[in-house]
Design a protein around this motif. Sequence first.
Motif, PDB file in Angstrom:
ATOM      1  N   ASP A   1       1.956  11.511  -0.863  1.00 20.24           N
ATOM      2  CA  ASP A   1       2.262  10.757  -0.397  1.00 20.24           C
ATOM      3  C   ASP A   1       3.006  10.754   1.511  1.00 20.24           C
ATOM      4  O   ASP A   1       3.169  12.017   1.402  1.00 20.24           O
ATOM      5  CB  ASP A   1       4.427  10.406  -1.384  1.00 20.24           C
TER       6      ASP A   1
ATOM      7  N   PHE B   1      -3.915   9.648   3.592  1.00 19.52           N
ATOM      8  CA  PHE B   1      -3.169   9.804   2.269  1.00 19.52           C
ATOM      9  C   PHE B   1      -3.917  10.448   0.853  1.00 19.52           C
ATOM     10  O   PHE B   1      -2.944  10.683  -0.019  1.00 19.52           O
ATOM     11  CB  PHE B   1      -1.699   8.909   2.403  1.00 19.52           C
ATOM     12  N   VAL B   2      -4.254   9.351   0.399  1.00 15.76           N
ATOM     13  CA  VAL B   2      -4.944   9.409  -0.857  1.00 15.76           C
ATOM     14  C   VAL B   2      -6.527  10.175  -1.057  1.00 15.76           C
ATOM     15  O   VAL B   2      -5.913  11.159  -1.765  1.00 15.76           O
ATOM     16  CB  VAL B   2      -5.341   7.559  -1.052  1.00 15.76           C
ATOM     17  N   LYS B   3      -6.777  10.590   0.063  1.00 11.22           N
ATOM     18  CA  LYS B   3      -8.102  11.579   0.023  1.00 11.22           C
ATOM     19  C   LYS B   3      -6.912  12.700  -0.037  1.00 11.22           C
ATOM     20  O   LYS B   3      -7.484  13.697  -0.783  1.00 11.22           O
ATOM     21  CB  LYS B   3      -8.300  11.365   0.735  1.00 11.22           C
TER      22      LYS B   3
ATOM     23  N   THR C   1      -3.635   5.090   6.055  1.00  8.54           N
ATOM     24  CA  THR C   1      -3.640   5.355   3.816  1.00  8.54           C
ATOM     25  C   THR C   1      -4.686   5.715   3.261  1.00  8.54           C
ATOM     26  O   THR C   1      -4.573   6.968   2.325  1.00  8.54           O
ATOM     27  CB  THR C   1      -4.139   3.805   3.392  1.00  8.54           C
ATOM     28  N   ALA C   2      -5.811   5.714   3.925  1.00  6.06           N
ATOM     29  CA  ALA C   2      -6.854   6.380   2.758  1.00  6.06           C
ATOM     30  C   ALA C   2      -6.945   8.146   3.291  1.00  6.06           C
ATOM     31  O   ALA C   2      -7.427   8.870   2.002  1.00  6.06           O
ATOM     32  CB  ALA C   2      -8.981   6.496   4.018  1.00  6.06           C
TER      33      ALA C   2
ATOM     34  N   ALA D   1      -3.975  11.519   9.235  1.00  6.63           N
ATOM     35  CA  ALA D   1      -3.785  10.082   9.021  1.00  6.63           C
ATOM     36  C   ALA D   1      -3.135   9.432  10.220  1.00  6.63           C
ATOM     37  O   ALA D   1      -3.809   8.821  10.766  1.00  6.63           O
ATOM     38  CB  ALA D   1      -2.171   9.759   8.428  1.00  6.63           C
TER      39      ALA D   1
ATOM     40  N   SER E   1       0.787  -1.357   0.423  1.00 11.32           N
ATOM     41  CA  SER E   1       0.351   0.117   0.037  1.00 11.32           C
ATOM     42  C   SER E   1       1.099   1.405   0.324  1.00 11.32           C
ATOM     43  O   SER E   1       1.058   1.978  -0.684  1.00 11.32           O
ATOM     44  CB  SER E   1      -1.280   0.147   1.444  1.00 11.32           C
ATOM     45  N   LEU E   2       1.463   1.744   0.975  1.00  3.28           N
ATOM     46  CA  LEU E   2       2.753   2.991   1.365  1.00  3.28           C
ATOM     47  C   LEU E   2       3.434   2.499   1.994  1.00  3.28           C
ATOM     48  O   LEU E   2       3.067   1.344   2.559  1.00  3.28           O
ATOM     49  CB  LEU E   2       1.264   3.957   1.930  1.00  3.28           C
TER      50      LEU E   2
ATOM     51  N   GLY F   1      -4.344  13.702  -1.306  1.00  5.56           N
ATOM     52  CA  GLY F   1      -3.300  13.521  -2.614  1.00  5.56           C
ATOM     53  C   GLY F   1      -1.920  13.554  -2.199  1.00  5.56           C
ATOM     54  O   GLY F   1      -1.268  14.060  -3.183  1.00  5.56           O
TER      55      GLY F   1
END
Length: 192
Positions: free
Chosen positions: A40, A34-36, A31-32, A77, A8-9, A38
């Motif tokens: 890293d 970081f993804v939301k 993880t969600a 996070a 994942s990350l 945008g």
Amino acid sequence: MEYSAMESLPIKVSVATATKDELDRALAAATAVFVKGGIDPETAATGLFELEGFDMRGFKGKLSPDACDAAFVWMEAESAAGEAASANWSEDRLPPDVNLALLIDPESQLADRPKALEMLREIAAKGKRNDRDGTLAWIVVDHLKDRWKAKELVDNLTVAFSTLAGASYYPDEPVEPKRQAALDAVDALEAA
């Protein structure tokens, strides 16, 4: 306990006394975020480092808006990981002790308890301290609910390993007692 999904990350989530399922939820929640957001994890961690430096300087100098935004993603996070891990905890249970970290040395950061003990004994046998011993020691005592006891054990190991590593500077002093002290500190971690 600690857990990371390399696919994942490049992050690791540690939550003292959490189960694997709770850690899975914590990692997914982090993880969600970081993804939301945008961003890293490395950029977010760098932003947090810059924000903490700005704070330590008494808010003097400049902090870029991008660094500040990135730092807040990291903090969000970490908070989301704690909330996800403790979602089913009883109200009388202490809030989670959460640590979100970048994976820099996956071999040591993701070692399980038996592997961490093996690696610590190898370091002691070689007599050369490295930056891994603290990370490995915390893995060994991660299950302890008494965090003060865990810290004491890790501190004792760090002192023993530092003394052993420093033995090479004093060739007239016997090394073996220092090596034994380091191995004894590893045994104390294992027994905890």
